[in-house]
Design a protein around this motif. Structure first.
Motif, PDB file in Angstrom:
ATOM      1  N   SER A   1       8.308  10.337  -0.871  1.00 47.96           N
ATOM      2  CA  SER A   1       7.076   9.938  -0.813  1.00 47.96           C
ATOM      3  C   SER A   1       6.389   9.558  -2.085  1.00 47.96           C
ATOM      4  CB  SER A   1       6.318  10.632   0.275  1.00 47.96           C
ATOM      5  OG  SER A   1       4.664  10.546   0.186  1.00 47.96           O
ATOM      6  N   ASN A   2       5.117   8.839  -2.173  1.00 48.27           N
ATOM      7  CA  ASN A   2       4.433   8.649  -3.334  1.00 48.27           C
ATOM      8  C   ASN A   2       3.363   9.909  -3.217  1.00 48.27           C
ATOM      9  OD1 ASN A   2       2.376   7.546  -1.829  1.00 48.27           O
ATOM     10  ND2 ASN A   2       3.000   5.477  -2.274  1.00 48.27           N
ATOM     11  N   GLY A   3       3.475  10.428  -2.091  1.00 46.17           N
ATOM     12  CA  GLY A   3       2.328  11.715  -1.741  1.00 46.17           C
ATOM     13  C   GLY A   3       1.012  11.398  -1.243  1.00 46.17           C
TER      14      GLY A   3
ATOM     15  N   MET B   1      13.953  -2.284  -4.663  1.00 48.39           N
ATOM     16  CA  MET B   1      14.208  -1.070  -4.138  1.00 48.39           C
ATOM     17  C   MET B   1      12.900  -0.676  -3.071  1.00 48.39           C
ATOM     18  SD  MET B   1      15.410   1.841  -5.521  1.00 48.39           S
ATOM     19  CE  MET B   1      15.416   3.160  -6.407  1.00 48.39           C
ATOM     20  N   SER B   2      11.975  -1.271  -3.067  1.00 46.51           N
ATOM     21  CA  SER B   2      10.955  -0.992  -2.246  1.00 46.51           C
ATOM     22  C   SER B   2      11.506  -1.226  -0.629  1.00 46.51           C
ATOM     23  CB  SER B   2       9.453  -1.513  -2.354  1.00 46.51           C
ATOM     24  OG  SER B   2       9.763  -2.889  -2.493  1.00 46.51           O
ATOM     25  N   SER B   3      12.328  -2.384  -0.743  1.00 48.27           N
ATOM     26  CA  SER B   3      12.856  -3.074   0.626  1.00 48.27           C
ATOM     27  C   SER B   3      14.194  -2.244   0.845  1.00 48.27           C
ATOM     28  CB  SER B   3      12.974  -4.385   0.479  1.00 48.27           C
ATOM     29  OG  SER B   3      13.600  -5.028   1.545  1.00 48.27           O
TER      30      SER B   3
ATOM     31  N   GLY C   1      11.249   4.564   1.954  1.00 47.32           N
ATOM     32  CA  GLY C   1      10.705   3.161   1.809  1.00 47.32           C
ATOM     33  C   GLY C   1      10.579   2.408   0.635  1.00 47.32           C
ATOM     34  N   GLY C   2       9.786   1.618   0.633  1.00 47.05           N
ATOM     35  CA  GLY C   2       8.262   1.494   0.717  1.00 47.05           C
ATOM     36  C   GLY C   2       7.832   2.763   0.964  1.00 47.05           C
ATOM     37  N   GLU C   3       6.694   3.031   1.403  1.00 43.54           N
ATOM     38  CA  GLU C   3       5.923   4.485   1.490  1.00 43.54           C
ATOM     39  C   GLU C   3       6.023   4.762   2.969  1.00 43.54           C
ATOM     40  OE1 GLU C   3       5.274   6.714  -0.299  1.00 43.54           O
ATOM     41  OE2 GLU C   3       4.565   7.581   1.544  1.00 43.54           O
TER      42      GLU C   3
ATOM     43  N   ARG D   1       6.476  -1.787   3.139  1.00 44.40           N
ATOM     44  CA  ARG D   1       5.099  -1.800   2.690  1.00 44.40           C
ATOM     45  C   ARG D   1       4.857  -0.708   1.620  1.00 44.40           C
ATOM     46  NH1 ARG D   1       1.525  -5.247   6.011  1.00 44.40           N
ATOM     47  NH2 ARG D   1       2.936  -6.283   7.476  1.00 44.40           N
ATOM     48  N   CYS D   2       3.863  -0.595   0.783  1.00 43.55           N
ATOM     49  CA  CYS D   2       3.387   0.258  -0.035  1.00 43.55           C
ATOM     50  C   CYS D   2       1.888   0.112  -0.277  1.00 43.55           C
ATOM     51  CB  CYS D   2       4.366   0.347  -1.295  1.00 43.55           C
ATOM     52  SG  CYS D   2       4.095   2.105  -1.919  1.00 43.55           S
ATOM     53  N   ASN D   3       1.372   1.422  -0.688  1.00 47.20           N
ATOM     54  CA  ASN D   3      -0.092   1.247  -0.940  1.00 47.20           C
ATOM     55  C   ASN D   3      -0.335   1.399  -2.792  1.00 47.20           C
ATOM     56  OD1 ASN D   3       0.915   3.759  -0.868  1.00 47.20           O
ATOM     57  ND2 ASN D   3      -0.422   4.852   0.596  1.00 47.20           N
ATOM     58  N   LEU D   4       0.952   1.663  -3.230  1.00 47.34           N
ATOM     59  CA  LEU D   4       1.019   1.512  -4.806  1.00 47.34           C
ATOM     60  C   LEU D   4       1.702   0.403  -5.251  1.00 47.34           C
ATOM     61  CD1 LEU D   4       1.702   5.374  -6.048  1.00 47.34           C
ATOM     62  CD2 LEU D   4      -0.696   4.270  -5.626  1.00 47.34           C
ATOM     63  N   ARG D   5       1.698   0.066  -6.696  1.00 47.62           N
ATOM     64  CA  ARG D   5       2.292  -0.974  -7.063  1.00 47.62           C
ATOM     65  C   ARG D   5       2.930  -0.611  -8.348  1.00 47.62           C
ATOM     66  NH1 ARG D   5       1.187  -2.369  -2.965  1.00 47.62           N
ATOM     67  NH2 ARG D   5       0.139  -4.455  -2.070  1.00 47.62           N
ATOM     68  N   CYS D   6       4.094   0.335  -8.329  1.00 52.97           N
ATOM     69  CA  CYS D   6       4.395   0.859  -9.380  1.00 52.97           C
ATOM     70  C   CYS D   6       5.054  -0.438 -10.307  1.00 52.97           C
ATOM     71  CB  CYS D   6       5.492   1.881  -9.237  1.00 52.97           C
ATOM     72  SG  CYS D   6       4.604   3.220  -8.172  1.00 52.97           S
ATOM     73  N   THR D   7       4.981  -0.352 -11.594  1.00 52.93           N
ATOM     74  CA  THR D   7       5.272  -1.526 -12.566  1.00 52.93           C
ATOM     75  C   THR D   7       6.822  -1.831 -12.405  1.00 52.93           C
ATOM     76  OG1 THR D   7       5.335  -0.363 -14.268  1.00 52.93           O
ATOM     77  CG2 THR D   7       3.312  -1.536 -13.748  1.00 52.93           C
ATOM     78  N   TYR D   8       7.630  -0.545 -12.313  1.00 53.71           N
ATOM     79  CA  TYR D   8       9.013  -0.607 -12.247  1.00 53.71           C
ATOM     80  C   TYR D   8       9.659  -1.071 -10.894  1.00 53.71           C
ATOM     81  CZ  TYR D   8       8.088   3.951 -11.058  1.00 53.71           C
ATOM     82  OH  TYR D   8       7.662   5.232 -10.426  1.00 53.71           O
ATOM     83  N   CYS D   9       8.704  -1.155  -9.778  1.00 53.49           N
ATOM     84  CA  CYS D   9       9.083  -1.536  -8.329  1.00 53.49           C
ATOM     85  C   CYS D   9       8.612  -2.920  -7.975  1.00 53.49           C
ATOM     86  CB  CYS D   9       8.888  -0.394  -7.561  1.00 53.49           C
ATOM     87  SG  CYS D   9       9.363  -0.193  -5.871  1.00 53.49           S
ATOM     88  N   MET D  10       7.510  -3.201  -7.957  1.00 47.55           N
ATOM     89  CA  MET D  10       6.883  -4.264  -7.530  1.00 47.55           C
ATOM     90  C   MET D  10       5.699  -4.722  -8.103  1.00 47.55           C
ATOM     91  SD  MET D  10       5.120  -3.081  -3.827  1.00 47.55           S
ATOM     92  CE  MET D  10       6.118  -2.122  -2.693  1.00 47.55           C
ATOM     93  N   PRO D  11       5.459  -6.338  -7.864  1.00 42.38           N
ATOM     94  CA  PRO D  11       4.352  -7.037  -8.581  1.00 42.38           C
ATOM     95  C   PRO D  11       3.046  -6.476  -8.261  1.00 42.38           C
ATOM     96  CG  PRO D  11       5.470  -8.440  -6.912  1.00 42.38           C
ATOM     97  CD  PRO D  11       6.395  -7.198  -7.011  1.00 42.38           C
TER      98      PRO D  11
HETATM   99 FE1  SF4 Z   1       5.738   2.847  -6.388  1.00 42.34          FE
HETATM  100 FE2  SF4 Z   1       7.469   3.903  -4.128  1.00 42.34          FE
HETATM  101 FE3  SF4 Z   1       5.716   2.201  -3.838  1.00 42.34          FE
HETATM  102 FE4  SF4 Z   1       7.849   1.396  -5.172  1.00 42.34          FE
HETATM  103  S1  SF4 Z   1       7.677   2.087  -2.874  1.00 42.34           S
HETATM  104  S2  SF4 Z   1       5.539   0.725  -5.518  1.00 42.34           S
HETATM  105  S3  SF4 Z   1       8.127   3.387  -6.236  1.00 42.34           S
HETATM  106  S4  SF4 Z   1       5.264   4.037  -4.592  1.00 42.34           S
END
Ligand code: SF4
Ligand code: SAM
Length: 327
Positions: free
Chosen positions: A97-99, A322-324, A68-70, A20-30
């Motif tokens: 981490s995404n910080g 990548m996130s998984s 992760g994910g985050e 899971r993640c709390n961001l949606r980086c365009t190069y990673c997740m929809p």
């Molecule tokens: Fe961004 Fe990391 Fe989340 Fe992927 S897993 S959407 S790179 S913060």
């Protein structure tokens, strides 16, 4: 030891704690996120510590990175770190981490035994950050970074991915900022690991372009020792500041790879780009002892291919993004 048929030994374990993640980086997740793993599929905290124990106790792993994910979204993170730090052959422990939220947990993580962090930040502009991550959290990341530095989770490394037409002109600015803040910046070439399959080789920003842009403003002197580190590093203006570039696509470092990976649902992967995985969760839950788990892990790594296959015209992206996998 975790050996393969090409003479490599894996000593560096990446453990994904969540997809899971709390961001949606365009190069990673929809934008809408992904179908997350259900809780019963995830390794429990006890299972993670047990498998890390097998890796360091029986298989020669010396470095463990949580990702992760985050990984900061994983509730038991501090306790997982603490228990891994208490293992008999204590591994070096780090986190990618995404910080977001690091401001709050940097000190507890340090006290639990975490050695270092890498924080991902692609831009100095809050607006560009929102465009790239689809979230308004730029200030949180900056605060997380400062907290990590103040807590002594050093050297704090910053990971940046450059995207064409979005933040690709920011390389020199990012480096000047990182040097001033005491962070070590590393650029990562964009890889074909996004869930949306949007990566295009012709459009990605290559290491060569990044270095050319940096050389307009800085003198870069190559560092001799790279070892198995994925980043090629340069001293900036004679040092001590440094910059790194991880050029997995245009300058692959597979020959020196020392990685093994464990996904959040207990699958061993020998490479980011592989399409094959070996299940440890089933045997673990079925009662396998440590020696049996170690043997399964050894077998999983033995067949690791010589290279990522990215240059092969028949290359197919792995099913997992990548996130998984755990970047
Ligand atoms: Fe961004 Fe990391 Fe989340 Fe992927 S897993 S959407 S790179 S913060
Ligand atoms: N969420 C955490 C983070 O962003 O740092 C940890 C997981 S993230 C998958 C790990 C690293 O992979 C980040 O530095 C991120 O920028 C990078 N990454 C994600 N997708 C990528 C891609 N398609 N190509 C290159 N790097 C990527």
């Amino acid at each position: 030891m975790l050996l393969d048929t090409h003479g490599r030994t894996a000593t560096d374990l990446r453990v994904s704690l969540t997809d899971r993640c709390n961001l949606r980086c365009t190069y990673c997740m929809p934008e809408e996120g992904l179908a997350w793993l259900a809780k019963p599929e995830l390794l429990t905290d006890d299972e993670i510590v047990r498998l890390v124990g097998v890796a360091v106790g029986q298989l020669g792993v010396t470095d463990v990175r949580f990702t992760g994910g985050e990984p900061l979204l994983r509730r038991g993170l501090v306790s997982i770190v603490e228990r891994c730090a208490a293992l008999a052959s204590r591994p070096r422990l780090s986190l990618t981490s995404n910080g977001i939220g690091l401001e709050r947990v940097a000190v507890p993580l340090r006290e639990a035994g975490l050695d270092r962090v890498n924080v991902s930040l692609d831009t100095l502009s809050p607006e560009t950050f929102e465009r790239m991550t689809r979230r308004r959290r730029h200030a949180d990341v900056l605060r997380g970074l400062a907290a990590a530095r103040d807590a002594g989770l050093t050297p704090v490394k910053v990971n940046a991915v450059l995207m064409p037409g979005i933040n690709d002109t920011e390389a020199p600015e990012l480096l000047a900022w990182a040097l001033a803040e005491g962070y070590e910046l590393r650029f990562i070439e964009q890889m074909p690991l996004d869930a949306q399959h949007g990566w295009q080789r012709a459009e990605m920003i290559t290491a060569e372009r990044i270095l050319a842009a940096l050389r307009h403003r800085f003198t870069l002197t190559p560092e001799e020792t790279r070892g198995s580190a994925p980043a090629e590093r340069w001293l900036v203006d004679g040092g001590p500041g440094r910059v790194g570039v991880i050029a997995s696509v245009t300058r692959p470092f597979c020959r020196a790879c020392d990685r093994t990976r464990l996904t959040a649902d207990g699958q061993v992967r020998d490479c980011l780009f592989t399409r094959e995985e070996s299940d440890l969760r089933g045997p673990l839950r079925g009662g396998a002892d440590d020696a049996e788990l170690a043997e399964l892990w050894r077998r999983a790594m033995w067949g690791k291919k010589a290279g990522s296959g990215l240059d092969d015209p028949t290359f197919q992206q792995p099913q997992r993004p990548m996130s998984s996998i755990g970047g």
